[in-house]
Design an enzyme around this catalytic site. Structure first.
Site, mmCIF file in Angstrom:
data_model
loop_
_atom_site.group_PDB
_atom_site.id
_atom_site.type_symbol
_atom_site.label_atom_id
_atom_site.label_comp_id
_atom_site.label_asym_id
_atom_site.label_seq_id
_atom_site.Cartn_x
_atom_site.Cartn_y
_atom_site.Cartn_z
ATOM 1 N N GLU A 1 -7.998 7.399 2.697
ATOM 2 C CA GLU A 1 -7.889 8.856 2.775
ATOM 3 C C GLU A 1 -6.494 9.312 3.177
ATOM 4 O OE1 GLU A 1 -10.125 6.938 4.040
ATOM 5 O OE2 GLU A 1 -12.083 7.609 3.329
ATOM 6 N N LYS B 1 8.737 1.141 4.914
ATOM 7 C CA LYS B 1 7.529 1.879 4.563
ATOM 8 C C LYS B 1 6.315 1.152 5.103
ATOM 9 C CE LYS B 1 4.864 0.261 2.229
ATOM 10 N NZ LYS B 1 3.815 -0.470 1.509
ATOM 11 N N THR B 2 5.415 1.824 5.727
ATOM 12 C CA THR B 2 4.050 1.360 5.995
ATOM 13 C C THR B 2 3.338 2.378 6.860
ATOM 14 O OG1 THR B 2 2.655 -0.183 7.196
ATOM 15 C CG2 THR B 2 4.930 -0.170 7.828
ATOM 16 N N ARG C 1 1.367 -5.961 -4.912
ATOM 17 C CA ARG C 1 1.492 -6.881 -3.778
ATOM 18 C C ARG C 1 2.157 -8.205 -4.132
ATOM 19 N NH1 ARG C 1 -0.533 -4.671 0.778
ATOM 20 N NH2 ARG C 1 -2.016 -2.998 0.383
ATOM 21 N N GLY D 1 0.815 -1.220 0.000
ATOM 22 C CA GLY D 1 0.000 0.000 0.000
ATOM 23 C C GLY D 1 0.842 1.260 0.000
ATOM 24 N N ASP E 1 6.898 -7.713 5.225
ATOM 25 C CA ASP E 1 7.057 -8.809 4.269
ATOM 26 C C ASP E 1 8.036 -8.448 3.157
ATOM 27 O OD1 ASP E 1 5.482 -10.646 5.512
ATOM 28 O OD2 ASP E 1 3.707 -10.322 4.254
ATOM 29 N N ARG F 1 -3.418 7.348 2.885
ATOM 30 C CA ARG F 1 -2.237 6.666 2.350
ATOM 31 C C ARG F 1 -1.520 7.508 1.291
ATOM 32 N NH1 ARG F 1 -3.643 0.539 1.010
ATOM 33 N NH2 ARG F 1 -4.217 1.513 -0.965
ATOM 34 N N ASP G 1 0.943 1.676 8.643
ATOM 35 C CA ASP G 1 0.438 0.992 9.836
ATOM 36 C C ASP G 1 1.315 1.185 11.070
ATOM 37 O OD1 ASP G 1 -1.558 0.119 8.237
ATOM 38 O OD2 ASP G 1 -1.002 -1.999 8.263
#
Lengths: 525, 525
Positions: free
Chosen positions: A404, A203-204, A146, A82, A177, A406, A206
């Site tokens: 909204e 990167k993420t 992905r 993402g 991952d 990302r 989350d």
């Protein structure tokens, strides 16, 4: 001129000329060298057989020194997973530093993630392209995907591509991952005499790619600030209109970092944190109590944050799902499932609204598993609390914020951080190391004080059972409910339940240092 | 100190000291007077019997002059309906101007809308309170509500309250219905020898309180900019991730102004506009064609804007709903309804997914009517397009933005506009007029060039059949599909379908005039 120049917004046009703040060391990559550092901890011994070549690879700190010569390098780069704000700045930092080191260096963008490597689908990035995305959001310059490079065929195809392109290095910008994948590729290339080195960039949005070495991934700050803007607006609406409970689900499939960050930023009446591992029944009771108590205080409105991964933390739901997966895997018809459940699980199943029951029985992923992420947790909670409070008048509105945040414009923090990570990756390439991830520390301080590391990815890894097999993984970092940050939230939690101490952060600002240079609240100081 | 000072966000703290830009005339209300202007059009003759006292009241332009003496005035103020950014600035402008004119003037805030008037529930607004909300979002200083003052009992109760408080004037900040209410109250007070004058201020994020005299209500700009920020972020995500069609429903129950404004700001692949009055079948076909064409061009993603009121514009759905309302009003059981429908309506009914059918049959408002606003139009469209494209692989994500934009921090435009409206209301009070609404013109120009009017509300009104009775109303202004603004969108519409010309406006900025002082795109120049 950028292809869409006519369409670019005035704010984006301004942001193109923002000059990221970076640590002074990173301004002249040519004068830097690496120094081995002792490891924080030894790698997990069982990984040695899987990663014989990189198992003992050191981590590095960056310092002034002669370092290796700045020869021309051909570098591939890809985004994985993402999007996250700051990604274009990683490309910009990498590009600028490579060209400064040697103007004959080339940067090749693989398109749409790892699929671009497998399919040799790429474009060489030019100064014009990079100048068109500086400090802008999204991953759209080269796209993302992905696809993973996992099977023997995929590994061979990747090796073929990087050989064909004569790549000196491949930079993988991704999450846990993808960085595991970077280590796998680094090892595979070494074992198969492919000279391409592999560098990871964390990167993420989350925020679950954290360790002692990696304080935070880029993208988290901008996403949280965007969600916090919206949560603040909704909280102000709740307090102005005085008639709704807003249940706001926030992205973050595994960990509740986003929810915790937003809770500290906005002070909702309640933020659920998956890592507390409460049962569904406990959570429903907790919310019902809150609504009742606020009603007594004359307040028929409120704001509740719900992390996307909440449901997977609930012990009884987790058990139910694993039981369901087992029964369904045996090929039992969905209609028969309820009667086949053990008593405790049947009770949990019956607690669920019919819509969710149907989802559990019929919406399955390609492996036949229940799709937990598809469950609308915010709506489930509203429904169950309504059942619990059936004699009470109250209304609820569900929301889900994810997409909204990302691809928003990166905050100054993420613009700086992404750009610095890109330049640090260029240093890793000049110094010809492999299997490392770029790590910047002291992020809570101003960029002049950031410390630069290249951490051996193997150090972040462990073995985990996945689909019945031991697999090397970088474990997702969960919210530490015994940690300092969670304690900070616990301190205000019960007061925030009844009193409206909503905080309204407002939209991300770029032009006033007093308000544009703030850092995430969940970064440990 | 503001009660929540410790909790106020850094950006809010900064915004508290923003000085709104206003027309030079408004800086010294004491030196202004009113001049009658000839009417744009004569009021609807049938209104004369309902509004004998204010029927012939003039409208005014504001100019330099002596005007009336600035005596101490006791003024009530209330918010009505959904919140809109800039509301606190109306209070601030009104407060500042009243106090400048006469320091003994008082401003009483009625709490939670018109209910506060009926229940004599109020608080006097102090300088400290006003200073705590300058340029901030929301209506929470005094709250809002949807109670109307309509029945004979309510009108009498309102008269009693304003008499009890000895109010010289009552300022009603609201939308079309609330300003109709303001005219009704003005007339009632005159007829019943209540000396309180009534002044209206145009508020609504929906943008449907527009006329030749009123260019726009406050709140529209900030809400649209917030939605456009999110739409832009999602469009960038669509283009980066390349796997979803995002169906974004936007608030605006009656008119599609918000959707049109956001379409001009962000260039989605398609913005539906209710006022085109297309059938459901046509719209489904239009979207399906778009998805097919984009697939052929290798694009499996897109962004589609859906106005909240879309479904009520669809001719066949409108017919179906009116038929359903009739049948259900006759007390027929829901199960029998389908067979009782005329052929054409039955066909429409059968086209709908089961969930929507159930909603139409079972979710009724207190009057037994179908709750059209509860229909998730964005999900309906996704479902029907999926049916139409059942052999095509594509994925969709629904979104709904409404609450996110009603209580945001006001843009500089709304901060200026709201503050100017408040000061203009103070002038109306000094000049002792009643039944007027504050109107500021040339809003597309900078505040120095704004023109100030007090428009007789009766001029905006007409008679409409509601629930079988002729009722005086201010008609909601719909998007004029023959007008200049819609033509501007039509010009780019077909190109935007296939090409990705997404525009990413980014979050509202406050500190750089190049990007912080923009005005709505749908304001006619």
């Amino acid at each position: 001129m950028h292809k869409n120049e006519g369409m670019i917004s005035p704010l984006e046009k301004k942001r193109l000329s923002y000059v990221p703040q970076i640590p002074p060391l990173l301004k002249n990559i040519g004068s830097l060298s690496l120094e081995e550092v002792s490891r924080a901890k030894a790698p997990v011994a069982e990984l040695k057989s899987l990663f014989p070549r990189i198992f003992s690879a050191p981590s590095y700190r960056v310092g002034k020194g002669k370092g290796k010569a700045a020869r021309a390098q051909k570098v591939g780069v890809l985004f994985s997973g993402g999007p996250a704000a700051g990604g274009h700045n990683v490309l910009a930092g990498l590009f600028d530093a490579l060209k400064e080191l040697n103007s004959r260096s080339q940067l090749i963008g693989f398109l749409n993630g790892a699929a671009g490597v497998l399919e040799s689908h790429s474009k060489e990035l030019s100064a014009k392209m990079i100048d068109g995305v500086r400090n802008l959001g999204g991953f759209d310059l080269i796209g993302s995907g992905r696809t993973k490079i996992e099977t023997a065929e995929q590994l061979a195809a990747a090796a073929e591509t990087v050989r064909k392109y004569s790549l000196d290095a491949l930079v993988i910008i991704g999450g846990d991952d993808s960085n595991t994948n970077a280590a796998v590729l680094a090892e595979y290339f070494l074992q198969h005499n492919v000279s391409t080195r592999v560098i990871g960039v964390p990167k993420t949005i989350d925020g679950d790619l954290r360790s002692q070495e990696i304080e935070l991934s880029f993208g988290f700050d901008s996403a949280c600030k965007t969600y916090a803007e919206l949560i603040g607006n909704i909280a102000r609406d709740a307090k102005s209109s005085r008639k709704y409970y807003h249940f706001i689900k926030l992205m973050g499939r595994s960990a509740s970092h986003i929810t915790l960050e937003c809770a500290l930023a906005t002070h909702p009446n309640l933020a659920l944190v998956g890592e507390e591992r409460k049962t569904l029944a406990e959570i429903v009771r907790q919310i019902a109590d809150l609504v009742r108590k606020r009603k007594q205080a004359g307040k028929e409105y409120g704001v509740i944050l719900v992390p996307e991964g909440l449901i997977e933390f609930m012990p009884e739901v987790k058990q139910l799902i694993s039981e369901l997966n087992k029964i369904l895997a045996e090929g039992k018809p969905p209609a028969a499932v309820e009667s086949l459940l053990a008593d405790a699980q049947r009770q949990t199943f019956r607690l669920l609204p019919e819509k969710i029951q149907q989802q559990l029985l019929f919406d399955r992923d390609p492996h036949g598993n229940v799709q937990v992420s598809q469950i609308a947790t915010e709506e489930l909670l509203i429904e169950l609390v309504k059942r619990e409070l059936k004699d009470l008048k109250w209304s609820a509105q569900p929301h889900f914020f994810g997409y909204e945040g990302r691809c928003c414009l990166p905050s100054n923090f993420d613009a700086n951080y992404g750009y610095a990570l890109g330049r640090l990756a260029a240093l890793a390439i000049k110094e010809e190391v492999t299997g490392v991830i770029c790590a910047i520390q002291f992020l809570a301080k101003s960029p002049e004080k950031w410390a630069l590391r290249l951490v051996s990815i193997i150090q972040l890894m462990c073995l985990e059972m996945r689909k019945g097999k031991q697999k090397p993984v970088i474990q997702k970092a969960l919210v530490d409910i015994k940690g300092k940050v969670f304690a900070q939230y616990q301190k205000v939690r019960s007061t925030d339940e009844l009193e409206d101490r909503y905080r309204y952060p407002g939209p991300i600002q770029f032009f006033d240092p007093d308000v544009s240079d703030s850092v995430p609240l969940t970064l440990e100081r």
